[in-house]
Design an enzyme around this catalytic site. Structure first.
Site, PDB file in Angstrom:
ATOM      1  N   ASN A   8       0.823  -1.057  -0.036  1.00  0.00           N
ATOM      2  CA  ASN A   8       0.065   0.124   0.459  1.00  0.00           C
ATOM      3  C   ASN A   8       1.091   1.246  -0.078  1.00  0.00           C
ATOM      4  O   ASN A   8       2.216   1.249   0.513  1.00  0.00           O
ATOM      5  CB  ASN A   8      -0.841  -0.371   1.311  1.00  0.00           C
ATOM      6  N   GLY A  10       3.046   3.766   1.165  1.00  0.00           N
ATOM      7  CA  GLY A  10       3.615   4.571   2.030  1.00  0.00           C
ATOM      8  C   GLY A  10       4.192   3.231   3.313  1.00  0.00           C
ATOM      9  O   GLY A  10       4.894   3.214   4.514  1.00  0.00           O
ATOM     10  N   GLY A  12       6.683   1.309   2.238  1.00  0.00           N
ATOM     11  CA  GLY A  12       8.341   1.467   2.523  1.00  0.00           C
ATOM     12  C   GLY A  12       8.780   0.811   1.324  1.00  0.00           C
ATOM     13  O   GLY A  12       9.643   0.556   1.442  1.00  0.00           O
ATOM     14  N   LYS A  13       7.791   0.407   0.120  1.00  0.00           N
ATOM     15  CA  LYS A  13       8.156  -0.655  -0.988  1.00  0.00           C
ATOM     16  C   LYS A  13       9.472   0.798  -1.565  1.00  0.00           C
ATOM     17  O   LYS A  13      10.942  -0.517  -1.534  1.00  0.00           O
ATOM     18  CB  LYS A  13       7.178  -0.007  -2.015  1.00  0.00           C
ATOM     19  N   THR A  15      12.262   2.703  -0.078  1.00  0.00           N
ATOM     20  CA  THR A  15      13.114   2.071   0.661  1.00  0.00           C
ATOM     21  C   THR A  15      13.631   0.933   1.037  1.00  0.00           C
ATOM     22  O   THR A  15      14.577   0.883   0.432  1.00  0.00           O
ATOM     23  CB  THR A  15      12.465   3.125   2.425  1.00  0.00           C
ATOM     24  N   TYR A  43      -5.593  13.193  -7.047  1.00  0.00           N
ATOM     25  CA  TYR A  43      -5.667  13.876  -5.900  1.00  0.00           C
ATOM     26  C   TYR A  43      -6.247  14.888  -5.080  1.00  0.00           C
ATOM     27  O   TYR A  43      -7.360  15.328  -4.513  1.00  0.00           O
ATOM     28  CB  TYR A  43      -4.083  14.056  -4.761  1.00  0.00           C
ATOM     29  N   GLN A  54      -5.154   6.010 -14.309  1.00  0.00           N
ATOM     30  CA  GLN A  54      -4.742   4.052 -15.137  1.00  0.00           C
ATOM     31  C   GLN A  54      -4.575   3.999 -15.988  1.00  0.00           C
ATOM     32  O   GLN A  54      -3.692   3.083 -16.150  1.00  0.00           O
ATOM     33  CB  GLN A  54      -6.623   3.805 -14.066  1.00  0.00           C
ATOM     34  N   ASP A  78       9.524  -1.337  -7.920  1.00  0.00           N
ATOM     35  CA  ASP A  78       8.669  -0.729  -6.589  1.00  0.00           C
ATOM     36  C   ASP A  78       7.622  -0.737  -7.396  1.00  0.00           C
ATOM     37  O   ASP A  78       6.465  -0.029  -9.103  1.00  0.00           O
ATOM     38  CB  ASP A  78       9.181   0.591  -7.065  1.00  0.00           C
TER      39      ASP A  78
HETATM   40  N1  LIG Z   1      10.119   0.071   7.895  1.00  0.00           N
HETATM   41  C1  LIG Z   1      10.592   1.668   8.134  1.00  0.00           C
HETATM   42  N2  LIG Z   1      10.652   2.434   9.040  1.00  0.00           N
HETATM   43  C2  LIG Z   1      10.173   3.560   9.125  1.00  0.00           C
HETATM   44  N3  LIG Z   1       9.721   4.388   8.415  1.00  0.00           N
HETATM   45  C3  LIG Z   1      10.092   3.878   7.158  1.00  0.00           C
HETATM   46  C4  LIG Z   1      10.204   2.471   6.975  1.00  0.00           C
HETATM   47  N4  LIG Z   1       9.736   2.275   5.617  1.00  0.00           N
HETATM   48  C5  LIG Z   1      10.140   3.475   4.760  1.00  0.00           C
HETATM   49  N5  LIG Z   1       9.777   4.287   5.773  1.00  0.00           N
HETATM   50  C6  LIG Z   1       9.288   5.838   5.803  1.00  0.00           C
HETATM   51  O1  LIG Z   1       8.481   6.049   5.492  1.00  0.00           O
HETATM   52  C7  LIG Z   1       8.525   7.382   4.250  1.00  0.00           C
HETATM   53  C8  LIG Z   1       7.494   5.975   3.113  1.00  0.00           C
HETATM   54  O2  LIG Z   1       7.879   5.363   1.984  1.00  0.00           O
HETATM   55  P1  LIG Z   1       8.320   4.823   0.745  1.00  0.00           P
HETATM   56  O3  LIG Z   1       9.462   4.180   0.899  1.00  0.00           O
HETATM   57  O4  LIG Z   1       8.398   6.005   0.183  1.00  0.00           O
HETATM   58  O5  LIG Z   1       6.708   4.059   0.733  1.00  0.00           O
HETATM   59  P2  LIG Z   1       5.764   3.731  -0.001  1.00  0.00           P
HETATM   60  O6  LIG Z   1       7.529   3.782  -1.930  1.00  0.00           O
HETATM   61  O7  LIG Z   1       5.601   2.049   0.069  1.00  0.00           O
HETATM   62  O8  LIG Z   1       5.207   4.322  -0.752  1.00  0.00           O
HETATM   63  C9  LIG Z   1       9.434   7.435   3.789  1.00  0.00           C
HETATM   64  O9  LIG Z   1       9.615   8.857   4.402  1.00  0.00           O
HETATM   65  C10 LIG Z   1      10.431   6.222   4.529  1.00  0.00           C
HETATM   66  O10 LIG Z   1      11.505   7.083   4.655  1.00  0.00           O
HETATM   67  N1  LIG Z   2      -2.775   2.027  -9.736  1.00  0.00           N
HETATM   68  C1  LIG Z   2      -2.761   3.670  -8.647  1.00  0.00           C
HETATM   69  N2  LIG Z   2      -3.875   4.370  -9.258  1.00  0.00           N
HETATM   70  C2  LIG Z   2      -4.362   5.666  -8.556  1.00  0.00           C
HETATM   71  N3  LIG Z   2      -3.096   6.222  -7.231  1.00  0.00           N
HETATM   72  C3  LIG Z   2      -1.925   5.491  -7.448  1.00  0.00           C
HETATM   73  C4  LIG Z   2      -1.706   4.056  -8.542  1.00  0.00           C
HETATM   74  N4  LIG Z   2      -0.231   3.839  -8.488  1.00  0.00           N
HETATM   75  C5  LIG Z   2       0.411   4.956  -7.747  1.00  0.00           C
HETATM   76  N5  LIG Z   2      -0.462   5.656  -7.374  1.00  0.00           N
HETATM   77  C6  LIG Z   2      -0.228   6.705  -5.978  1.00  0.00           C
HETATM   78  C7  LIG Z   2       0.324   6.559  -4.353  1.00  0.00           C
HETATM   79  C8  LIG Z   2       0.786   7.636  -4.556  1.00  0.00           C
HETATM   80  O1  LIG Z   2       0.101   8.530  -4.262  1.00  0.00           O
HETATM   81  C9  LIG Z   2       1.813   7.455  -5.426  1.00  0.00           C
HETATM   82  C10 LIG Z   2       2.986   6.493  -5.740  1.00  0.00           C
HETATM   83  O2  LIG Z   2       2.452   4.999  -4.765  1.00  0.00           O
HETATM   84  P1  LIG Z   2       3.781   4.635  -3.925  1.00  0.00           P
HETATM   85  O3  LIG Z   2       3.613   3.638  -3.425  1.00  0.00           O
HETATM   86  O4  LIG Z   2       3.573   6.120  -2.600  1.00  0.00           O
HETATM   87  O5  LIG Z   2       4.717   4.767  -3.955  1.00  0.00           O
HETATM   88  O6  LIG Z   2       1.392   6.594  -6.607  1.00  0.00           O
END
Ligand SMILES: Nc1ncnc2c1ncn2[C@@H]1O[C@H](COP(=O)(O)OP(=O)(O)O)[C@@H](O)[C@H]1O
Ligand SMILES: Nc1ncnc2c1ncn2[C@H]1C[C@H](O)[C@@H](COP(=O)(O)O)O1
Length: 204
Positions: A8, A10, A12-13, A15, A43, A54, A78
């Site tokens: 989902n 946030g 952490g993908k 990272t 948004y 999409q 990612d």
């Molecule tokens: N396991 C973790 N513990 C704490 N903070 C994390 C962790 N994984 C990611 N973060 C932090 O959370 C935020 C979102 O991570 P991100 O890798 O961008 O998520 P995603 O790519 O899934 O949307 C970043 O600020 C990152 O530094």
């Molecule tokens: N398929 C999608 N539909 C709506 N929003 C999406 C989709 N794929 C990615 N997103 C959005 C969600 C986040 O705001 C950014 C980046 O995704 P993240 O999970 O933070 O790497 O794009």
């Protein structure tokens, strides 16, 4: 080889993708966020831009998969195309933010593209509670994501869990982010590496 990190918003993908690419020397394929021409507008008004976003993601994710297929290197991606088609798009449809004709049009395009792609050899799914997702999204601080509602994340999480429970396209490794702080804890990161090594062993 094709490794993917799913989960989902946030979770952490990005990272983890970064850390794994450094650890294993894998090439990275990130999702298009900063140069995405629709995300900001989406948004601001999801109903208006849902279909456009999409189709954009479908195109960019399909292009990535073609590049991965043509590459001789191991690539870590990612997010997968399946998350767009089985989680985000149907969620927008069920929330009334994408019309049925748009969703059906989108999904028939996905079905066509799916016949040309292969699933990742290994999918690492990052499972996280909604409070943890909110914490990470706030920490990341993208202004346009401030409008993301708890209800939206909750719905996505429910779809993620349903999807992963029936996922059978390749190997899966589930990492619980509430229990594993790989981001700042080397011991926790080591646990993920051990799990991945065990999965990779089975792939060679
Ligand atoms: N396991 C973790 N513990 C704490 N903070 C994390 C962790 N994984 C990611 N973060 C932090 O959370 C935020 C979102 O991570 P991100 O890798 O961008 O998520 P995603 O790519 O899934 O949307 C970043 O600020 C990152 O530094
Ligand atoms: N398929 C999608 N539909 C709506 N929003 C999406 C989709 N794929 C990615 N997103 C959005 C969600 C986040 O705001 C950014 C980046 O995704 P993240 O999970 O933070 O790497 O794009």
């Amino acid at each position: 080889m094709h490794i993917a990190v799913g989960g989902n918003i946030g979770a952490g993908k990005t990272t983890l993708t970064e850390l794994l690419s450094k650890h294993y020397g894998w090439q990275t394929h990130y999702e298009d966020v900063d140069t995405n021409p629709y995300l900001l507008d989406f948004y601001d008004d999801m109903q208006r831009w849902a279909f456009n976003l999409q189709v954009y993601y479908l195109n960019s994710r399909f292009t990535q998969i073609q590049e991965i297929k043509e590459s001789e290197k191991t690539i870590i991606q990612d997010r997968t195309i399946y998350e767009d088609a089985f989680i985000f798009a149907p969620n927008l449809h069920s929330m009334g933010l994408m019309t049925t004709r748009d969703f059906e049009n989108y999904f028939s395009l996905f079905n066509l593209l799916e016949s040309f792609i292969s699933a990742p050899d290994l999918l690492i799914y990052l499972r996280a509670s909604v409070p943890k997702l909110v914490q990470n999204i706030q920490k990341r601080g993208r202004e346009y994501e401030e409008s993301i509602r708890i209800d939206y994340l909750k719905r996505l999480n429910e779809r993620y869990e349903a999807w992963i429970s029936t996922y059978d396209k390749g190997k899966v490794l589930i990492v619980d982010i509430d229990e594993n702080s790989f981001h700042d804890n080397p011991e926790d990161f080591g646990k993920i590496i051990n799990m991945i090594d065990a999965e990779l062993h089975g792939l060679f």
